[in-house]
Design a protein around this motif. Structure first.
Motif, PDB file in Angstrom:
ATOM      1  N   ARG A  38       0.842  -1.193   0.000  1.00  0.00           N
ATOM      2  CA  ARG A  38       0.000   0.000   0.000  1.00  0.00           C
ATOM      3  C   ARG A  38       0.873   1.238   0.000  1.00  0.00           C
ATOM      4  NH1 ARG A  38      -2.582  -0.478   6.131  1.00  0.00           N
ATOM      5  NH2 ARG A  38      -0.680   0.068   7.282  1.00  0.00           N
ATOM      6  N   GLN A  39       0.273   2.311  -0.472  1.00  0.00           N
ATOM      7  CA  GLN A  39       0.970   3.592  -0.509  1.00  0.00           C
ATOM      8  C   GLN A  39       0.016   4.702  -0.133  1.00  0.00           C
ATOM      9  OE1 GLN A  39       3.039   4.491  -4.172  1.00  0.00           O
ATOM     10  NE2 GLN A  39       4.400   5.924  -3.116  1.00  0.00           N
ATOM     11  N   ARG A  45       5.777   3.327  -0.716  1.00  0.00           N
ATOM     12  CA  ARG A  45       5.008   2.093  -0.757  1.00  0.00           C
ATOM     13  C   ARG A  45       5.516   1.159   0.332  1.00  0.00           C
ATOM     14  NH1 ARG A  45       3.776  -0.463  -6.570  1.00  0.00           N
ATOM     15  NH2 ARG A  45       3.242   1.758  -6.772  1.00  0.00           N
TER      16      ARG A  45
END
Length: 129
Positions: A38-39, A45
């Motif tokens: 996820r970022q 990230r």
């Protein structure tokens, strides 16, 4: 070549749940590890979870352990991320990724983004407080 398409993102209140899906096509799905990353805005990230080709080995980031569950259905060429007890800090674009060589680090599938070969376009998850 592997194509990955994520779905299932959306807006949810804190404490709620979402299930993300990642559909794969191309190279035999049951032969490689799959990860979720996820970022968040303004951040790098980060690793979330990974599952081995067989589903027999999983590994989670400490920040999601006990709240998120990764699973896969090789017959459907799909990997899932069940997210529960969501927090505002879980807000991010979530990406699935394929590690065709299934790297292992310290006896677990790799959490290192640079060892993944293919990436999806991402799906937005927003958790409101």
């Amino acid at each position: 070549q592997v194509q990955l398409v994520e779905s299932g993102g959306g807006l949810v209140q804190a404490g709620g749940s979402l299930r993300l899906s990642c559909a794969a096509s191309g190279r035999s799905f049951g032969s490689y590890a799959m990860g979720w990353f996820r970022q968040a805005p303004g951040k790098e990230r980060e690793f979330v979870a990974v599952i081995s080709w067989s589903g027999g080995s999983t590994y989670y980031a400490d920040s999601v352990k006990g709240r998120f569950t990764i699973s896969r259905d090789n017959a459907k060429n799909t990997v899932y991320l069940q997210m529960s007890s969501l927090k505002p800090e879980d807000t991010a674009v979530y990406y699935c990724a394929a590690d065709l060589r299934e790297h292992y680090r310290s006896g677990r599938p790799s959490p290192n983004a640079y060892e993944y070969d293919y990436w999806g376009q991402g799906t937005q998850v927003t958790v409101s407080s």
